[in-house]
Design a protein around this motif. Structure first.
Motif, PDB file in Angstrom:
ATOM      1  N   GLY A  44       4.182   2.054   5.603  1.00  0.00           N
ATOM      2  CA  GLY A  44       4.992   1.958   6.820  1.00  0.00           C
ATOM      3  C   GLY A  44       4.683   0.690   7.601  1.00  0.00           C
ATOM      4  N   HIS A  46       3.377  -2.099   6.465  1.00  0.00           N
ATOM      5  CA  HIS A  46       3.734  -3.326   5.749  1.00  0.00           C
ATOM      6  C   HIS A  46       5.246  -3.497   5.612  1.00  0.00           C
ATOM      7  N   ILE A  47       5.937  -2.381   5.379  1.00  0.00           N
ATOM      8  CA  ILE A  47       7.358  -2.525   5.011  1.00  0.00           C
ATOM      9  C   ILE A  47       8.273  -2.384   6.230  1.00  0.00           C
ATOM     10  N   GLU A  48       7.911  -1.440   7.139  1.00  0.00           N
ATOM     11  CA  GLU A  48       8.790  -1.192   8.305  1.00  0.00           C
ATOM     12  C   GLU A  48       8.245  -1.800   9.591  1.00  0.00           C
ATOM     13  N   GLY A  49       6.956  -2.205   9.571  1.00  0.00           N
ATOM     14  CA  GLY A  49       6.353  -2.608  10.841  1.00  0.00           C
ATOM     15  C   GLY A  49       6.046  -1.406  11.720  1.00  0.00           C
ATOM     16  N   ASP A  50       5.844  -0.254  11.111  1.00  0.00           N
ATOM     17  CA  ASP A  50       5.574   0.993  11.845  1.00  0.00           C
ATOM     18  C   ASP A  50       4.052   1.183  11.943  1.00  0.00           C
ATOM     19  N   GLN A  51       3.531   1.173  13.169  1.00  0.00           N
ATOM     20  CA  GLN A  51       2.073   1.204  13.352  1.00  0.00           C
ATOM     21  C   GLN A  51       1.518   2.613  13.542  1.00  0.00           C
ATOM     22  N   SER A  52       2.370   3.647  13.351  1.00  0.00           N
ATOM     23  CA  SER A  52       1.920   4.988  13.748  1.00  0.00           C
ATOM     24  C   SER A  52       0.737   5.487  12.919  1.00  0.00           C
TER      25      SER A  52
END
Ligand code: URC
Length: 301
Positions: A44, A46-52
């Motif tokens: 997430g 790396h690919i979406e920029g999702d830091q959750s």
């Protein structure tokens, strides 16, 4: 054809931490450089920029410094396992943690025949290191410990020969039965398990390697390394394998004959590069499975 995310890890590298123990006027200090890294399912980020799923590297840094006070340090191997376990607990997406620690030794400054209470000098022998990889979550968790020493600079002024080597049309190296042998050794050994008296084991292995370097009459750096590794495995059942990396720090005899001066192995030119790089591992033929023990361990693998 698809482009996919490959192996990845992230953490805070080289947190330089000095811990002063000042419960009495006779202080103790520990000087550690600690690097953390987490691996697992971080697609997430790396690919979406999702830091959750991401425990920030800044939080990792804060934890390292705070644990030095909250938990104390003890052997660097124990401190590394404590940190790795904690980061795995706090980061559900992680299925592996890697903690690397280098420890710089300080000694008390001698004043009036005894070590000063709170003044120190760096004269230690080598830098102690550990790389701990903890794999898995919950009950499946397994810690792999590779400890070692680096910057162990040693020299013998005789007791080293090098001859009988392969020669071709480019060979100019003279054969010798008396040369300087010098290196700045890196040795890393993999522990078979984690129920180890870390400090005693480290000191004994370091002293044994130094003794072997001194005592082995060397016909090549390769033979010296093998002898050092062999001695460690013979004496230390807790060690499954050892890897040694040694630059051959060449010392060339200076030709003083143009000045009419004899030079019977007394004056050398110490070249800093290029250097031979001799590397060897020594292991038990029934060594346990290394698992991720050597994951991202610096030096050759
Ligand atoms: O101990 C040595 N090993 C070598 O393989 C080597 N090669 C070399 O040129 N000098 C040395 N010394």
């Amino acid at each position: 054809m698809a482009i996919v995310l490959g192996p990845n890890q992230y953490g805070k590298a080289q947190n330089h931490l000095v811990r002063v123990y000042r419960d009495t006027p006779r202080h103790e200090i520990r000087d550690l450089t600690v690097s953390s890294a987490l691996r697992g399912d971080f697609a997430g980020a790396h690919i979406e920029g999702d830091q959750s799923d991401v425990l920030p590297t800044d939080t990792q840094k804060n934890t390292i410094f705070s644990f030095a006070k909250e938990k104390g340090i003890g052997a660097i191997e124990d401190f590394a396992v404590t940190l790795a376990d904690h980061f795995l607990d706090r980061t559900p997406a992680a299925d592996g943690a890697r903690i690397e620690i280098d420890e710089t030794p300080w000694q008390r400054i001698p004043v009036g025949g005894k070590g000063h209470d709170h003044s120190f000098v760096q004269t230690g022998v080598g830098t102690r290191t550990t790389v701990v990889n903890v794999d898995g979550r919950g009950g499946e968790r397994r810690a792999h410990v590779v400890s070692g020493i680096k910057n162990l600079t040693v020299l013998k002024s005789t007791g080293s020969e090098f001859h009988g080597f392969l020669k071709d049309s480019y060979t100019t190296l003279p054969e010798t039965d008396d040369r300087i042998l010098a290196t700045s050794l890196v040795a890393r050994w993999r522990y078979d398990h984690t129920d180890v008296a870390w400090d005693e084991s480290y000191e004994s292995i370091r002293d044994l390697m130094l003794e072997q370097f001194a005592e082995i009459h060397s016909y090549a750096l390769q033979q010296t390394l093998y002898g050092m590794g062999h001695a460690v495995l013979e004496k230390h059942p807790e060690v499954a394998e050892i890897r040694l990396s040694a630059p051959n720090k060449h010392h060339f005899l200076v030709d003083l004959s143009p000045f009419g001066v004899d030079n019977p192995h007394e004056v050398f030119y110490a070249a800093d590069r290029p250097f031979g790089l001799i590397e060897a591992s020594v292991l038990r033929d029934d060594a346990s499975d290394p698992g991720s023990a050597w994951h991202a361990v610096p030096g050759w693998v």
